[in-house]
Write a protein that holds these residues in place. Structure first.
Motif, PDB file in Angstrom:
ATOM      1  N   ILE A 113      -5.687 -62.036  10.027  1.00 47.64           N
ATOM      2  CA  ILE A 113      -6.729 -63.012  10.334  1.00 47.64           C
ATOM      3  C   ILE A 113      -8.086 -62.304  10.274  1.00 47.64           C
ATOM      4  O   ILE A 113      -8.157 -61.074  10.177  1.00 47.64           O
ATOM      5  CB  ILE A 113      -6.510 -63.646  11.719  1.00 47.64           C
ATOM      6  CG1 ILE A 113      -6.645 -62.593  12.840  1.00 47.64           C
ATOM      7  CG2 ILE A 113      -5.153 -64.325  11.795  1.00 47.64           C
ATOM      8  CD1 ILE A 113      -6.628 -63.165  14.235  1.00 47.64           C
ATOM      9  N   GLU A 114      -9.164 -63.070  10.356  1.00 47.25           N
ATOM     10  CA  GLU A 114     -10.514 -62.499  10.421  1.00 47.25           C
ATOM     11  C   GLU A 114     -11.161 -62.957  11.715  1.00 47.25           C
ATOM     12  O   GLU A 114     -11.092 -64.148  12.064  1.00 47.25           O
ATOM     13  CB  GLU A 114     -11.359 -62.945   9.233  1.00 47.25           C
ATOM     14  CG  GLU A 114     -10.898 -62.368   7.896  1.00 47.25           C
ATOM     15  CD  GLU A 114     -11.871 -62.707   6.778  1.00 47.25           C
ATOM     16  OE1 GLU A 114     -13.090 -62.752   7.055  1.00 47.25           O
ATOM     17  OE2 GLU A 114     -11.407 -62.940   5.657  1.00 47.25           O
ATOM     18  N   VAL A 115     -11.776 -62.010  12.425  1.00 49.12           N
ATOM     19  CA  VAL A 115     -12.368 -62.341  13.719  1.00 49.12           C
ATOM     20  C   VAL A 115     -13.710 -61.645  13.910  1.00 49.12           C
ATOM     21  O   VAL A 115     -13.981 -60.604  13.301  1.00 49.12           O
ATOM     22  CB  VAL A 115     -11.441 -61.939  14.892  1.00 49.12           C
ATOM     23  CG1 VAL A 115     -10.123 -62.688  14.842  1.00 49.12           C
ATOM     24  CG2 VAL A 115     -11.205 -60.423  14.926  1.00 49.12           C
ATOM     25  N   TYR A 116     -14.527 -62.233  14.761  1.00 51.00           N
ATOM     26  CA  TYR A 116     -15.681 -61.560  15.338  1.00 51.00           C
ATOM     27  C   TYR A 116     -15.246 -60.990  16.681  1.00 51.00           C
ATOM     28  O   TYR A 116     -14.522 -61.649  17.436  1.00 51.00           O
ATOM     29  CB  TYR A 116     -16.842 -62.526  15.567  1.00 51.00           C
ATOM     30  CG  TYR A 116     -17.611 -62.907  14.330  1.00 51.00           C
ATOM     31  CD1 TYR A 116     -18.232 -61.937  13.549  1.00 51.00           C
ATOM     32  CD2 TYR A 116     -17.734 -64.245  13.956  1.00 51.00           C
ATOM     33  CE1 TYR A 116     -18.952 -62.290  12.417  1.00 51.00           C
ATOM     34  CE2 TYR A 116     -18.460 -64.608  12.826  1.00 51.00           C
ATOM     35  CZ  TYR A 116     -19.065 -63.625  12.064  1.00 51.00           C
ATOM     36  OH  TYR A 116     -19.769 -63.977  10.945  1.00 51.00           O
ATOM     37  N   ILE A 124     -12.162 -66.470  16.147  1.00 53.94           N
ATOM     38  CA  ILE A 124     -11.559 -66.573  14.819  1.00 53.94           C
ATOM     39  C   ILE A 124     -12.545 -67.114  13.784  1.00 53.94           C
ATOM     40  O   ILE A 124     -13.172 -68.152  13.987  1.00 53.94           O
ATOM     41  CB  ILE A 124     -10.321 -67.482  14.847  1.00 53.94           C
ATOM     42  CG1 ILE A 124      -9.244 -66.883  15.745  1.00 53.94           C
ATOM     43  CG2 ILE A 124      -9.756 -67.669  13.443  1.00 53.94           C
ATOM     44  CD1 ILE A 124      -7.977 -67.682  15.776  1.00 53.94           C
ATOM     45  N   ILE A 125     -12.641 -66.373  12.686  1.00 54.45           N
ATOM     46  CA  ILE A 125     -13.360 -66.843  11.508  1.00 54.45           C
ATOM     47  C   ILE A 125     -12.364 -67.561  10.591  1.00 54.45           C
ATOM     48  O   ILE A 125     -12.615 -68.659  10.112  1.00 54.45           O
ATOM     49  CB  ILE A 125     -14.003 -65.662  10.753  1.00 54.45           C
ATOM     50  CG1 ILE A 125     -14.937 -64.865  11.677  1.00 54.45           C
ATOM     51  CG2 ILE A 125     -14.743 -66.163   9.507  1.00 54.45           C
ATOM     52  CD1 ILE A 125     -15.386 -63.544  11.089  1.00 54.45           C
ATOM     53  N   HIS A 129      -4.304 -71.183  12.300  1.00 57.01           N
ATOM     54  CA  HIS A 129      -2.887 -71.541  12.233  1.00 57.01           C
ATOM     55  C   HIS A 129      -2.002 -70.317  12.476  1.00 57.01           C
ATOM     56  O   HIS A 129      -0.978 -70.401  13.162  1.00 57.01           O
ATOM     57  CB  HIS A 129      -2.548 -72.163  10.877  1.00 57.01           C
ATOM     58  CG  HIS A 129      -3.222 -73.473  10.611  1.00 57.01           C
ATOM     59  ND1 HIS A 129      -4.560 -73.571  10.305  1.00 57.01           N
ATOM     60  CD2 HIS A 129      -2.723 -74.743  10.610  1.00 57.01           C
ATOM     61  CE1 HIS A 129      -4.869 -74.853  10.129  1.00 57.01           C
ATOM     62  NE2 HIS A 129      -3.775 -75.583  10.302  1.00 57.01           N
ATOM     63  N   ARG A 130      -2.399 -69.170  11.916  1.00 58.27           N
ATOM     64  CA  ARG A 130      -1.607 -67.954  12.097  1.00 58.27           C
ATOM     65  C   ARG A 130      -1.560 -67.528  13.566  1.00 58.27           C
ATOM     66  O   ARG A 130      -0.521 -67.113  14.072  1.00 58.27           O
ATOM     67  CB  ARG A 130      -2.184 -66.820  11.230  1.00 58.27           C
ATOM     68  CG  ARG A 130      -1.790 -66.902   9.768  1.00 58.27           C
ATOM     69  CD  ARG A 130      -2.668 -66.011   8.898  1.00 58.27           C
ATOM     70  NE  ARG A 130      -3.893 -66.683   8.522  1.00 58.27           N
ATOM     71  CZ  ARG A 130      -4.901 -66.092   7.868  1.00 58.27           C
ATOM     72  NH1 ARG A 130      -4.812 -64.811   7.541  1.00 58.27           N
ATOM     73  NH2 ARG A 130      -5.972 -66.782   7.543  1.00 58.27           N
ATOM     74  N   VAL A 131      -2.683 -67.667  14.247  1.00 59.33           N
ATOM     75  CA  VAL A 131      -2.711 -67.328  15.677  1.00 59.33           C
ATOM     76  C   VAL A 131      -1.855 -68.310  16.470  1.00 59.33           C
ATOM     77  O   VAL A 131      -1.103 -67.919  17.375  1.00 59.33           O
ATOM     78  CB  VAL A 131      -4.160 -67.324  16.206  1.00 59.33           C
ATOM     79  CG1 VAL A 131      -4.187 -67.202  17.726  1.00 59.33           C
ATOM     80  CG2 VAL A 131      -4.935 -66.171  15.576  1.00 59.33           C
ATOM     81  N   GLN A 145      -8.852 -58.440  10.581  1.00 60.37           N
ATOM     82  CA  GLN A 145     -10.048 -57.799  10.057  1.00 60.37           C
ATOM     83  C   GLN A 145     -11.180 -58.129  11.027  1.00 60.37           C
ATOM     84  O   GLN A 145     -11.474 -59.303  11.268  1.00 60.37           O
ATOM     85  CB  GLN A 145     -10.369 -58.318   8.651  1.00 60.37           C
ATOM     86  CG  GLN A 145      -9.369 -57.914   7.595  1.00 60.37           C
ATOM     87  CD  GLN A 145      -9.463 -56.430   7.249  1.00 60.37           C
ATOM     88  OE1 GLN A 145     -10.480 -55.774   7.496  1.00 60.37           O
ATOM     89  NE2 GLN A 145      -8.382 -55.896   6.682  1.00 60.37           N
ATOM     90  N   VAL A 146     -11.792 -57.088  11.592  1.00 59.09           N
ATOM     91  CA  VAL A 146     -12.704 -57.282  12.725  1.00 59.09           C
ATOM     92  C   VAL A 146     -14.149 -56.953  12.352  1.00 59.09           C
ATOM     93  O   VAL A 146     -14.419 -55.923  11.721  1.00 59.09           O
ATOM     94  CB  VAL A 146     -12.273 -56.393  13.912  1.00 59.09           C
ATOM     95  CG1 VAL A 146     -13.219 -56.592  15.093  1.00 59.09           C
ATOM     96  CG2 VAL A 146     -10.834 -56.703  14.320  1.00 59.09           C
ATOM     97  N   THR A 147     -15.052 -57.842  12.738  1.00 60.43           N
ATOM     98  CA  THR A 147     -16.495 -57.581  12.668  1.00 60.43           C
ATOM     99  C   THR A 147     -17.029 -57.549  14.090  1.00 60.43           C
ATOM    100  O   THR A 147     -16.877 -58.520  14.842  1.00 60.43           O
ATOM    101  CB  THR A 147     -17.219 -58.678  11.859  1.00 60.43           C
ATOM    102  OG1 THR A 147     -16.736 -58.661  10.516  1.00 60.43           O
ATOM    103  CG2 THR A 147     -18.721 -58.443  11.857  1.00 60.43           C
TER     104      THR A 147
END
Length: 282
Positions: A113-116, A124-125, A129-131, A145-147
């Motif tokens: 997944i992509e997150v801030y 979540i960006i 659904h995956r979470v 993938q984290v920002t």
């Protein structure tokens, strides 16, 4: 959450996973209503509101990490499809949800997944659904993938949407009264409107100080002198007079400062002021 059941029929199990997650969401909403809890208890935190309240400073991509599912508390733009625990709020997401659940049960590769990241919280960006599926299957972590996003205020203490109001008012207060270090940490109130009242009080104190000294002082200097020359000595007096009670130090200071002027029309601090507040203002 207990692990999901495995009957040996992945497609049927994926369908049951979704129905179970929906049932839990409905029961949770009913329980909230029966307990009379506020509406924001089961609502995801909106990323934009959180960052606005805390004050955005910058961001940097730090790449792949394994993060705890319970650290994911909000969303950039999909809050309506899932509740705070990422249970589906309707059947609208069912087809994609079950497809991901089936792939997970079959051991297929699921993209991260992509997150801030804001402090210890994640938003979540991409990957709602995956979470949701990971929660339903009883997992505790997920690849992401984290920002990392830096903010002016520490996000600790944020649990619900209503907590953002306090953070927002505190951020505005610290722009008006830029305290630093221990002084910054010491001045806390629980009612957000008290930050507005305290900010006005400090600015008025600073104006009187500049009039007395005949010199201009910037906000940072006024804030430091107010803390050292006004706040700390007065709080010491209040503590000795047992006038703090169950308030924070800043709440006690603000209350007594208001009572002082209401009762004896003065800006001074001495034993007479404290006694008047003790006997007539409590």
């Amino acid at each position: 959450m207990s692990p999901s059941r495995d009957t040996g029929f992945p497609r049927a199990d994926a369908e049951h996973d979704f129905l179970r997650a929906r049932r839990r969401q409905v029961l949770s909403r009913l329980a909230k209503w029966l307990r009379g809890e506020p509406d924001d208890v089961n609502i995801m935190l909106p990323f934009s509101e959180v960052v606005d309240a805390l004050g955005y400073q910058g961001e940097r991509r730090i790449g792949a990490r394994v993060i705890r599912l319970d650290s994911i508390v909000g969303s950039v733009d999909r809050g309506r499809d899932f509740d705070r625990r990422f249970r589906p709020t309707s059947a609208r997401v069912r087809e994609r949800w079950e497809r991901l659940a089936l792939a997970t049960r079959r051991g297929e590769h699921i993209p991260p997944i992509e997150v801030y990241r804001v402090g210890e919280l994640h938003f979540i960006i991409d990957g709602h659904h995956r979470v949701s599926v990971a929660h339903a299957l009883g997992l505790s972590t997920i690849e992401a993938q984290v920002t990392d996003v830096r903010t002016k205020l520490d996000p600790s203490g944020i649990r619900f949407r209503g907590d953002l109001i306090v953070k927002d008012y505190r951020r505005l207060f610290l722009e008006r009264v830029p305290l630093t270090g221990q002084a910054r940490a010491a001045v806390l109130v629980s009612d957000p409107w008290d930050y507005a009242k305290l900010g006005e009080h400090v600015e008025a104190w600073g104006f009187r100080l500049m009039q007395d000294e005949g010199a201009f002082l910037d906000r940072a200097r006024v804030a430091q002198r107010w803390h050292d020359e006004e706040f700390v000595p007065v709080v010491d007096m209040l503590r000795q007079a047992d006038l703090i009670g169950d308030r924070t130090e800043a709440e006690a200071y603000l209350w007594v400062a208001g009572e002082r002027y209401r009762l004896i029309r003065t800006h001074r601090w001495d034993d007479e002021v404290i006694e008047a507040v003790r006997t007539r203002g409590r």
